[in-house]
Design a protein around this motif. Sequence first.
Motif, PDB file in Angstrom:
ATOM      1  N   ASP A  13     -16.012   9.853  13.920  1.00 16.71           N
ATOM      2  CA  ASP A  13     -16.945   8.977  13.203  1.00 16.71           C
ATOM      3  C   ASP A  13     -18.380   9.287  13.597  1.00 16.71           C
ATOM      4  O   ASP A  13     -18.655   9.673  14.734  1.00 16.71           O
ATOM      5  N   ASP A  78     -21.561   4.298   7.480  1.00 12.49           N
ATOM      6  CA  ASP A  78     -20.808   4.478   6.243  1.00 12.49           C
ATOM      7  C   ASP A  78     -21.184   5.830   5.634  1.00 12.49           C
ATOM      8  O   ASP A  78     -22.345   6.065   5.323  1.00 12.49           O
ATOM      9  N   THR A  87     -16.961  -2.812   9.809  1.00 13.39           N
ATOM     10  CA  THR A  87     -15.741  -2.314   9.174  1.00 13.39           C
ATOM     11  C   THR A  87     -14.700  -3.415   9.129  1.00 13.39           C
ATOM     12  O   THR A  87     -14.711  -4.346   9.927  1.00 13.39           O
ATOM     13  N   TYR A 100     -12.320  -0.160   5.471  1.00 18.01           N
ATOM     14  CA  TYR A 100     -13.391  -0.208   4.480  1.00 18.01           C
ATOM     15  C   TYR A 100     -14.663  -0.688   5.156  1.00 18.01           C
ATOM     16  O   TYR A 100     -14.616  -1.266   6.247  1.00 18.01           O
ATOM     17  N   PHE A 101     -15.805  -0.421   4.529  1.00 19.64           N
ATOM     18  CA  PHE A 101     -17.095  -0.783   5.102  1.00 19.64           C
ATOM     19  C   PHE A 101     -17.646  -2.017   4.407  1.00 19.64           C
ATOM     20  O   PHE A 101     -17.637  -2.101   3.173  1.00 19.64           O
ATOM     21  N   THR A 103     -20.641  -4.005   3.307  1.00 17.03           N
ATOM     22  CA  THR A 103     -22.060  -3.764   3.070  1.00 17.03           C
ATOM     23  C   THR A 103     -22.751  -5.060   2.707  1.00 17.03           C
ATOM     24  O   THR A 103     -22.121  -6.004   2.191  1.00 17.03           O
TER      25      THR A 103
END
Length: 105
Positions: A13, A78, A87, A100-101, A103
């Motif tokens: 990451d 991201d 996350t 998933y992120f 936002t």
Amino acid sequence: MSNAKKLHVRKGDKVRILSGNYKGKEGEVLEVQPSKYKAIVSGWNMVSKHVKPSAENPNGGIDKVEAPIHLSNLMVIDPATGQAARTGRQLNSDGKLERYFKTKK
């Protein structure tokens, strides 16, 4: 079922450092240490390590190596937006958990 900790950071990451001497810097995660809740980020949090002389390194010396950073001080970036984001995990159509992120809206 395994006892592995579910962490927000994985090897490979890209992360942003949130606090400390390297606040605001970004780098790639080289290693995650779930038992210590720490990760090693490439190029940051360098420390001097004294090395004894050996057959491979007859002179010994002082090496610069990355030290672990606590996971609470890291935020995943991201890849789609390039922004640091929280996350979460949700089930996909196959019934498997995927990350998933989250936002800002």
